[in-house]
Motif scaffolding. Structure first.
Motif, PDB file in Angstrom:
ATOM      1  N   PHE A 301      -6.493 -13.176   3.321  1.00 44.83           N
ATOM      2  CA  PHE A 301      -6.576 -12.576   1.983  1.00 44.83           C
ATOM      3  C   PHE A 301      -7.630 -11.465   1.963  1.00 44.83           C
ATOM      4  O   PHE A 301      -7.406 -10.377   1.440  1.00 44.83           O
ATOM      5  CB  PHE A 301      -6.930 -13.662   0.957  1.00 44.83           C
ATOM      6  CG  PHE A 301      -7.140 -13.146  -0.441  1.00 44.83           C
ATOM      7  CD1 PHE A 301      -6.071 -12.703  -1.211  1.00 44.83           C
ATOM      8  CD2 PHE A 301      -8.423 -13.088  -0.996  1.00 44.83           C
ATOM      9  CE1 PHE A 301      -6.267 -12.226  -2.507  1.00 44.83           C
ATOM     10  CE2 PHE A 301      -8.634 -12.607  -2.283  1.00 44.83           C
ATOM     11  CZ  PHE A 301      -7.548 -12.181  -3.036  1.00 44.83           C
ATOM     12  N   GLU A 302      -8.771 -11.777   2.578  1.00 49.05           N
ATOM     13  CA  GLU A 302      -9.854 -10.794   2.647  1.00 49.05           C
ATOM     14  C   GLU A 302      -9.372  -9.538   3.373  1.00 49.05           C
ATOM     15  O   GLU A 302      -9.703  -8.417   2.973  1.00 49.05           O
ATOM     16  CB  GLU A 302     -11.053 -11.432   3.365  1.00 49.05           C
ATOM     17  CG  GLU A 302     -12.341 -10.673   3.148  1.00 49.05           C
ATOM     18  CD  GLU A 302     -13.565 -11.492   3.533  1.00 49.05           C
ATOM     19  OE1 GLU A 302     -13.553 -12.730   3.378  1.00 49.05           O
ATOM     20  OE2 GLU A 302     -14.533 -10.880   4.007  1.00 49.05           O
ATOM     21  N   LYS A 303      -8.581  -9.760   4.426  1.00 51.98           N
ATOM     22  CA  LYS A 303      -8.098  -8.645   5.236  1.00 51.98           C
ATOM     23  C   LYS A 303      -7.106  -7.774   4.447  1.00 51.98           C
ATOM     24  O   LYS A 303      -7.239  -6.555   4.418  1.00 51.98           O
ATOM     25  CB  LYS A 303      -7.429  -9.181   6.513  1.00 51.98           C
ATOM     26  CG  LYS A 303      -7.573  -8.248   7.691  1.00 51.98           C
ATOM     27  CD  LYS A 303      -7.048  -8.891   8.960  1.00 51.98           C
ATOM     28  CE  LYS A 303      -5.721  -8.297   9.377  1.00 51.98           C
ATOM     29  NZ  LYS A 303      -5.044  -9.078  10.415  1.00 51.98           N
ATOM     30  N   ILE A 304      -6.139  -8.410   3.777  1.00 46.14           N
ATOM     31  CA  ILE A 304      -5.125  -7.593   3.088  1.00 46.14           C
ATOM     32  C   ILE A 304      -5.670  -6.887   1.843  1.00 46.14           C
ATOM     33  O   ILE A 304      -5.103  -5.911   1.379  1.00 46.14           O
ATOM     34  CB  ILE A 304      -3.839  -8.396   2.732  1.00 46.14           C
ATOM     35  CG1 ILE A 304      -4.150  -9.578   1.822  1.00 46.14           C
ATOM     36  CG2 ILE A 304      -3.106  -8.854   3.979  1.00 46.14           C
ATOM     37  CD1 ILE A 304      -2.907 -10.340   1.347  1.00 46.14           C
ATOM     38  N   THR A 305      -6.802  -7.390   1.312  1.00 46.00           N
ATOM     39  CA  THR A 305      -7.360  -6.745   0.113  1.00 46.00           C
ATOM     40  C   THR A 305      -8.599  -5.905   0.435  1.00 46.00           C
ATOM     41  O   THR A 305      -9.314  -5.468  -0.463  1.00 46.00           O
ATOM     42  CB  THR A 305      -7.747  -7.790  -0.946  1.00 46.00           C
ATOM     43  OG1 THR A 305      -8.685  -8.697  -0.368  1.00 46.00           O
ATOM     44  CG2 THR A 305      -6.538  -8.558  -1.442  1.00 46.00           C
ATOM     45  N   LYS A 306      -8.839  -5.706   1.730  1.00 44.96           N
ATOM     46  CA  LYS A 306     -10.067  -5.034   2.170  1.00 44.96           C
ATOM     47  C   LYS A 306     -10.282  -3.667   1.516  1.00 44.96           C
ATOM     48  O   LYS A 306     -11.378  -3.320   1.102  1.00 44.96           O
ATOM     49  CB  LYS A 306     -10.031  -4.894   3.693  1.00 44.96           C
ATOM     50  CG  LYS A 306     -11.408  -4.803   4.329  1.00 44.96           C
ATOM     51  CD  LYS A 306     -11.305  -4.729   5.837  1.00 44.96           C
ATOM     52  CE  LYS A 306     -11.090  -3.295   6.282  1.00 44.96           C
ATOM     53  NZ  LYS A 306     -10.635  -3.150   7.663  1.00 44.96           N
ATOM     54  N   LYS A 310     -13.445  -2.413  -0.633  1.00 45.07           N
ATOM     55  CA  LYS A 310     -14.205  -1.262  -0.135  1.00 45.07           C
ATOM     56  C   LYS A 310     -14.424  -0.228  -1.243  1.00 45.07           C
ATOM     57  O   LYS A 310     -15.482   0.371  -1.352  1.00 45.07           O
ATOM     58  CB  LYS A 310     -13.438  -0.635   1.040  1.00 45.07           C
ATOM     59  CG  LYS A 310     -14.325   0.071   2.037  1.00 45.07           C
ATOM     60  CD  LYS A 310     -13.493   0.587   3.202  1.00 45.07           C
ATOM     61  CE  LYS A 310     -13.807   2.054   3.449  1.00 45.07           C
ATOM     62  NZ  LYS A 310     -12.802   2.691   4.308  1.00 45.07           N
ATOM     63  N   LYS A 311     -13.398  -0.064  -2.067  1.00 37.32           N
ATOM     64  CA  LYS A 311     -13.501   0.896  -3.173  1.00 37.32           C
ATOM     65  C   LYS A 311     -14.653   0.531  -4.106  1.00 37.32           C
ATOM     66  O   LYS A 311     -15.361   1.405  -4.597  1.00 37.32           O
ATOM     67  CB  LYS A 311     -12.204   0.892  -3.991  1.00 37.32           C
ATOM     68  CG  LYS A 311     -11.151   1.859  -3.541  1.00 37.32           C
ATOM     69  CD  LYS A 311     -10.078   1.940  -4.636  1.00 37.32           C
ATOM     70  CE  LYS A 311      -8.824   2.615  -4.144  1.00 37.32           C
ATOM     71  NZ  LYS A 311      -7.749   2.531  -5.150  1.00 37.32           N
ATOM     72  N   THR A 312     -14.810  -0.778  -4.385  1.00 40.50           N
ATOM     73  CA  THR A 312     -15.874  -1.193  -5.311  1.00 40.50           C
ATOM     74  C   THR A 312     -17.249  -0.907  -4.708  1.00 40.50           C
ATOM     75  O   THR A 312     -18.167  -0.497  -5.409  1.00 40.50           O
ATOM     76  CB  THR A 312     -15.788  -2.692  -5.665  1.00 40.50           C
ATOM     77  OG1 THR A 312     -16.067  -3.477  -4.509  1.00 40.50           O
ATOM     78  CG2 THR A 312     -14.445  -3.063  -6.235  1.00 40.50           C
ATOM     79  N   ILE A 313     -17.355  -1.123  -3.387  1.00 40.85           N
ATOM     80  CA  ILE A 313     -18.655  -0.891  -2.751  1.00 40.85           C
ATOM     81  C   ILE A 313     -18.976   0.602  -2.712  1.00 40.85           C
ATOM     82  O   ILE A 313     -20.120   1.015  -2.949  1.00 40.85           O
ATOM     83  CB  ILE A 313     -18.695  -1.508  -1.331  1.00 40.85           C
ATOM     84  CG1 ILE A 313     -18.528  -3.040  -1.413  1.00 40.85           C
ATOM     85  CG2 ILE A 313     -19.998  -1.165  -0.609  1.00 40.85           C
ATOM     86  CD1 ILE A 313     -19.605  -3.774  -2.170  1.00 40.85           C
ATOM     87  N   PRO A 343     -14.442 -15.019  -3.472  1.00 42.44           N
ATOM     88  CA  PRO A 343     -15.486 -15.073  -2.444  1.00 42.44           C
ATOM     89  C   PRO A 343     -15.636 -13.756  -1.684  1.00 42.44           C
ATOM     90  O   PRO A 343     -16.761 -13.374  -1.340  1.00 42.44           O
ATOM     91  CB  PRO A 343     -15.010 -16.190  -1.513  1.00 42.44           C
ATOM     92  CG  PRO A 343     -14.104 -17.034  -2.338  1.00 42.44           C
ATOM     93  CD  PRO A 343     -13.463 -16.113  -3.324  1.00 42.44           C
ATOM     94  N   CYS A 344     -14.527 -13.040  -1.483  1.00 38.13           N
ATOM     95  CA  CYS A 344     -14.643 -11.794  -0.709  1.00 38.13           C
ATOM     96  C   CYS A 344     -15.494 -10.764  -1.448  1.00 38.13           C
ATOM     97  O   CYS A 344     -16.237  -9.999  -0.822  1.00 38.13           O
ATOM     98  CB  CYS A 344     -13.266 -11.239  -0.361  1.00 38.13           C
ATOM     99  SG  CYS A 344     -12.216 -10.856  -1.769  1.00 38.13           S
ATOM    100  N   ILE A 345     -15.424 -10.767  -2.790  1.00 34.72           N
ATOM    101  CA  ILE A 345     -16.250  -9.847  -3.579  1.00 34.72           C
ATOM    102  C   ILE A 345     -17.708 -10.295  -3.542  1.00 34.72           C
ATOM    103  O   ILE A 345     -18.626  -9.501  -3.286  1.00 34.72           O
ATOM    104  CB  ILE A 345     -15.731  -9.791  -5.044  1.00 34.72           C
ATOM    105  CG1 ILE A 345     -14.400  -9.056  -5.108  1.00 34.72           C
ATOM    106  CG2 ILE A 345     -16.746  -9.147  -5.969  1.00 34.72           C
ATOM    107  CD1 ILE A 345     -14.495  -7.559  -4.947  1.00 34.72           C
TER     108      ILE A 345
END
Lengths: 618, 158
Positions: A301-306, A310-313, A343-345
């Motif tokens: 999930f983390e990979k497909i939404t990376k 990244k945009k938020t960071i 969790p990824c965020i």
């Protein structure tokens, strides 16, 4: 025996009454309403002990259905059930990605129209139905008429989106005390709660929008240093990625809108389940033919939404740079919005700031709670000293030759802000010109958002370049723009409210309002008369008090003129002559403008000298 | 008024004034008070920005001391050469983030150097024509800095 109430000079002569003021978080997915009741701020329940009102409206019968009941009809009747309307507000059809919607969208005179069984609904009407429902909730549970509301908007909303939000509140019959930015509202909730000081980052990822704001907090003053974001990035986009992944890994090609809805709902469930699980197995029959069987791990999930994360960071980095601060100068990072539960965020933000995150307040509720505290202060219910100094999120500019943008007000300017720009004619005898206002950071007009084109008429015919037209752009504390223009040599002034090119016109709003009230003619007249009388007597009181306090600021002639107008207005208020009252109120307003300005200067002077004794300690 | 000011005190005064006149303090007031509050609060924001930002502050000081807004001074040829060199360098590293970061540090050094000369020329020498020359240079440097940052932002959002 009743006690005689004597008010403090300069303050209202009305006895102190508690005004019912609320904070409304009008969210993409859910909306909330909160209020301060006997000193305690809390979320008002939507019946069934629910805090969240799903931002979903269903139109199949004459009365719209709002909330959970509407949400339950989404799969069954997607065409008549409108969700995520916040993604549509203040926009036109060409701005949006229709793949998110199983609705029948069309262009309706410049705004988006949604075809339902109850006719075409525009996003302002849909938002207004949600707001009406919230207003009812508040009035029922608090047993009083609503005085006003603070409504929150994403910090990255542009002028058109803000104006449309305010219009929908107007349509719902709500007095908007202020539009405030969601991250700022969250900061209020945290700051007031914990007496924080220093530089704070508010990271707000909601259902459909992302904002990041950097604030400096000091003794009740919340000064926004910079803000950045993406008005089209939120939890919905993560659902979309999961949806695409589901379709791809199960080789499904979706055309049917009901199936699409079901898969969307499933995608959201999967995402939410991954909040506290490492992996999730899916085994679900969508219909007779489609059966979904697969497994999604947290890692995958983390990979497909990376890319989304990244945009938020990178937005966060952008805001830090604008605020001229480094990571080490940040005292705290506040997480806001339901989507920050992922969790990824959490991990990405923690890693970026190298510090634990502040998330002890419920991320779904913190915005509404902060807005309610601010509403309570603005309504004058408390003496808490709090001041929000917010900024304009996107630069304002105008189109010049070659479709190049000339920046007028840079982003992150503290509100209210205004700037004047001089224009001239380029042809002999030119009497009109068009000024095109855009919002955005790019150099070319086509890359920015077009807010409005307005025509300036009545320029005296002179040789090319001789006329000097001063155009003033004013952005008020709600972040809303108004434009006025003045020809310098003749002093012709034209005040033009800048209406977004594709927003609703004032007439249309007025008509929608009238339709919704459905009043008889005499009702309208008596309503209008009482409004005029209230305005007139408020002004009268205000000027009387002002004269009592500061008559030394007036020359004898000025004082006499004011007294005379006061007397006339007072007498007219006893009559029912609406036009006469209106005329005299206007006259008194004009005659007291400079007096009001002098009084304001005096209060600044007093505040500064008063404080200088304590060497400007705040 | 001096070029070198106490920024801490400026911020405190600014906040005291806004706490008094900001439109939030006049939400339930009459229309005239609302108007006045909007006008004054806008003016105070403008004044604060002018004084807070060193370039704007210098421009303002020079304007009131030279009693004119005219700016006829030209940049010395040596600076023009330097300017071209920098522009060319930026063009050659547009896509290289680390080079851009390095370049930004260099430009930032130039900015600080000019800022201290500006302080000397304004507060000690009271040489306003000289100040105008430095102002022109530092404005160019500031814009170049913005360009570099914009380029870095662009790479990051790609």
């Amino acid at each position: 025996m009743a006690l005689l109430q004597i008010s403090e000079p300069g303050k209202s002569t009305m006895p102190h009454e508690h005004r019912l003021a609320v904070g409304i978080d009008l969210g993409t997915t859910n909306s909330l309403i909160a209020s301060v009741v006997s000193g305690e701020v809390s979320i008002l329940e939507q019946g069934n002990e629910e805090h969240l009102l799903p931002s979903v409206v269903h139109y199949s019968s004459s009365n719209p259905i709002v909330g959970s009941e509407a949400k339950n009809l989404q799969i069954e009747d997607p065409k008549n059930t409108i969700s995520s309307v916040k993604r549509l507000i203040g926009k036109n059809l060409s701005d949006i990605d229709t793949k998110f919607y199983s609705l029948d969208l069309k262009d309706d005179d410049g705004v988006i129209g949604i075809q339902t069984d109850q006719g075409i609904k525009n996003p302002i009407e849909v938002s207004s139905d949600i707001l009406k429902k919230l207003k009812e909730t508040a009035e029922e549970s608090l047993g009083n008429e609503l005085y006003g509301a603070v409504i929150t908007v994403p910090a990255y909303f542009d002028d058109a989106q803000r104006q449309a939000t305010k219009d929908s509140a107007k349509l719902a019959g709500i007095n908007v005390l202020r539009l405030i930015n969601e991250p700022t509202a969250a900061a209020v909730a945290y700051g007031l709660d914990q007496n924080k000081e220093g530089n704070f980052v508010i990271f707000d990822l909601g259902g459909g929008t992302f904002d990041v704001s950097i604030l400096n907090l000091s003794k009740g003053i919340f000064e926004v240093q910079a803000t950045h974001g993406d008005a089209n990035l939120g939890g919905d986009d993560y659902d979309q990625v999961v949806f695409e992944w589901l379709c791809k890994s199960n080789k499904i090609n979706v055309a049917d809108s009901k199936i699409k809805q079901k898969l969307f709902a499933l995608s959201r469930e999967i995402k939410e389940a991954l909040t506290n699980k490492d992996s999730i197995k899916i085994n679900e029959a969508i219909d007779e033919k489609i059966n979904i069987q697969c497994e999604l791990s947290q890692q995958e999930f983390e990979k497909i939404t990376k890319e989304l994360t990244k945009k938020t960071i990178s937005s966060t980095l952008h805001a830090l740079r604008d605020a001229e601060l480094s990571v080490s100068q940040i005292q705290g990072v506040v997480m806001v919005g339901g989507s920050t539960r992922m969790p990824c965020i959490q991990n990405a933000v923690k890693e970026f700031f190298k510090q634990p995150l502040l998330n002890n307040l419920n991320p779904d509720e913190v915005v509404a709670l902060g807005a309610a505290q601010q509403a309570n202060i603005l309504a004058g219910n408390t003496n808490d000293n709090l001041l929000l100094l917010d900024v304009i999120p996107l630069s304002l500019g105008i189109e010049t030759m070659g479709e190049i943008v000339e920046r007028i007000i840079p982003r992150n300017s503290t509100l209210p802000v205004s700037l004047g720009q001089e224009f001239t004619t380029y042809k002999d005898g030119q009497t009109a010109m068009i000024i095109h206002v855009v919002q955005g950071e790019r150099d070319l007009v086509k890359d920015c958002r077009s807010l409005a084109k307005f025509t300036l008429k009545g320029i005296p015919p002179l040789v090319a370049g001789a006329a000097k037209i001063l155009v003033t752009f004013q952005v008020d504390a709600d972040g809303l723009l108004s434009v006025s223009a003045k020809e310098q040599s003749t002093g012709i002034q034209s005040k033009i409210e800048v209406k977004p090119s594709y927003g609703l016109s004032d007439e249309k709003i007025k008509k929608m309002l009238e339709d919704s009230f459905n009043l008889a003619n005499e009702d309208k007249e008596s309503r209008a008369l009482s409004e005029v009388k209230i305005e007139g007597s408020q002004l009268l009181e205000m000027i009387k008090n002002a004269i009592n306090e500061d008559s030394d600021l007036l020359k004898e002639k000025e004082l006499n003129l004011l007294q005379e107008t006061l007397g006339k207005l007072k007498k007219s208020l006893e009559s029912s002559d609406r036009n006469h009252i209106e005329e005299l109120t206007k006259q008194l307003n004009e005659n007291s403008q400079s007096f009001a300005a002098k009084r304001m200067d005096r209060s600044i002077h007093k505040a500064l000298t008063g404080k200088s004794i304590n060497s400007l300690e705040l | 008024m001096q070029f070198n000011i106490d920024l801490n005190r400026l911020q405190k005064s600014y906040r005291i004034i806004q706490a008094e006149i900001h439109p939030d303090k006049f939400v339930s007031a009459s229309q005239i008070e609302k108007n006045q509050s909007l006008i004054k609060s806008t003016e105070v924001n403008d004044a604060y920005q002018t004084l807070k930002n060193p370039i704007k502050r210098a421009r303002y000081l020079i304007k009131i001391n030279l009693n004119s807004e005219e700016n006829n001074s030209t940049l010395p040829p040596s600076f023009l050469m330097q300017q071209m060199e920098w522009e060319e360098h930026l063009e050659s590293i547009l896509e290289q983030k680390s080079e851009l970061e390095k370049f930004r540090l260099l430009i930032d050094g130039e900015y600080k150097k000019n800022l201290s000369s500006l302080e000397r020329v304004c507060d000690k020498d009271k040489n306003w024509d000289g100040a105008l020359g430095i102002l022109n240079e530092i404005q160019f440097i500031d814009k170049l800095n913005d360009k570099i940052i914009q380029q870095i932002n662009l790479i990051e959002t790609k």
